[in-house]
Design an enzyme around this catalytic site. Structure first.
Site, PDB file in Angstrom:
ATOM      1  N   ASP A 102       1.673  -1.812   7.044  1.00 17.61           N
ATOM      2  CA  ASP A 102       0.338  -1.362   6.136  1.00 17.61           C
ATOM      3  C   ASP A 102      -0.309  -2.625   5.417  1.00 17.61           C
ATOM      4  OD1 ASP A 102      -0.911   0.579   4.619  1.00 17.61           O
ATOM      5  OD2 ASP A 102       0.403   0.636   2.920  1.00 17.61           O
ATOM      6  N   GLU A 135      -3.167  -3.840   2.260  1.00 14.69           N
ATOM      7  CA  GLU A 135      -4.165  -3.714   1.157  1.00 14.69           C
ATOM      8  C   GLU A 135      -5.218  -4.485   1.014  1.00 14.69           C
ATOM      9  OE1 GLU A 135      -2.911  -1.458  -0.738  1.00 14.69           O
ATOM     10  OE2 GLU A 135      -0.991  -1.237  -0.119  1.00 14.69           O
ATOM     11  N   ASP A 143      -6.727  -0.390   9.128  1.00 14.88           N
ATOM     12  CA  ASP A 143      -5.806  -1.552   9.522  1.00 14.88           C
ATOM     13  C   ASP A 143      -6.133  -2.123  10.739  1.00 14.88           C
ATOM     14  OD1 ASP A 143      -4.569  -0.904   7.080  1.00 14.88           O
ATOM     15  OD2 ASP A 143      -3.354   0.758   7.947  1.00 14.88           O
ATOM     16  N   TYR A 197       5.109  -1.604  -5.422  1.00 21.73           N
ATOM     17  CA  TYR A 197       4.321  -0.616  -4.989  1.00 21.73           C
ATOM     18  C   TYR A 197       3.803  -0.767  -3.564  1.00 21.73           C
ATOM     19  CZ  TYR A 197      -0.015   1.831  -4.246  1.00 21.73           C
ATOM     20  OH  TYR A 197      -0.854   2.484  -3.314  1.00 21.73           O
TER      21      TYR A 197
END
Length: 208
Positions: free
Chosen positions: A80, A82, A138, A204
């Site tokens: 993943d 950010e 991504d 998180y």
């Protein structure tokens, strides 16, 4: 649409090519216990202080190379990112999260001097399946940085759509449906470019 009139997640009634159905079922069987195990580890960290969030933040080339060597032995890893895109044409990558069967970490691409070559090699490793959810942005980020796409990949959002969960199902909803676990989305709209990152932000990100 698939599974019309059927309960979401019931893939038995979907006229899929058998290989696709088998691959999705196999992936879910493998991913589900990993999600549960990761949830238990996060609870242990919060209760016992086993590992602070910043201990899992990778900010130097040696640590990145070491964890990529470990992940290279996995059959699949989850990936993943950010990023920030409000003021730029290309996304500004701010964090990369990786998780395997018994380890996880967050890589800081804004750390001074960090060499991402081991990560790019891992993402191109044909022996390791890379699992994303809603991978389009991504993949765009990695293609822009690497000059090639990560491969092979498995997108759980696309697989979930095929199996009747609806178009563009959110990751937290899919996890809740399949595992009963709840994912905290409190930092979904935080500014990931600001440093230093807080422990709750790192926790998180790894949980996500």
């Amino acid at each position: 649409p698939p599974c019309r009139g059927q309960a979401a997640g019931n893939c038995d009634s979907i006229p899929l090519v058998p290989a696709i159905r088998i691959r999705f079922s196999h992936a879910i069987r493998n991913i589900r216990p990993c999600l549960r195990a990761r949830s238990r580890r996060r609870v242990a960290v919060r209760i016992h202080g086993v590992m602070a969030a910043h201990d899992r933040l990778i900010v130097d080339s040696a640590a990145l190379a070491a964890i990529c060597r470990q992940f290279a032995s996995e059959s699949f890893i989850s990936v993943d990112t950010e990023f920030m895109r409000e003021k730029t044409y290309w996304s500004r990558l701010c964090l990369v999260q990786l998780a395997g069967s018994d380890r996880e970490g967050a890589i800081d691409p804004l750390a001074e001097g960090i060499d991402f070559a081991p990560l790019y090699d891992l993402l191109s490793n044909a022996q390791v399946l890379k699992v994303f959810h809603a991978a389009r942005q991504d993949l765009e980020i990695f293609f822009h940085r690497m000059g090639r796409l990560p491969a092979p990949i498995f997108d759980t959002q696309i697989a979930a759509m095929v199996c009747g969960f609806g178009d563009q199902v959110a990751y937290d909803r899919l996890v809740a449906k399949l595992t009963g676990e709840r994912i905290d989305k409190a930092f979904r709209f935080t500014d990931w470019s600001l440093r230093p990152l807080r422990d709750r932000q790192i926790e998180y990100a790894i949980s996500d």
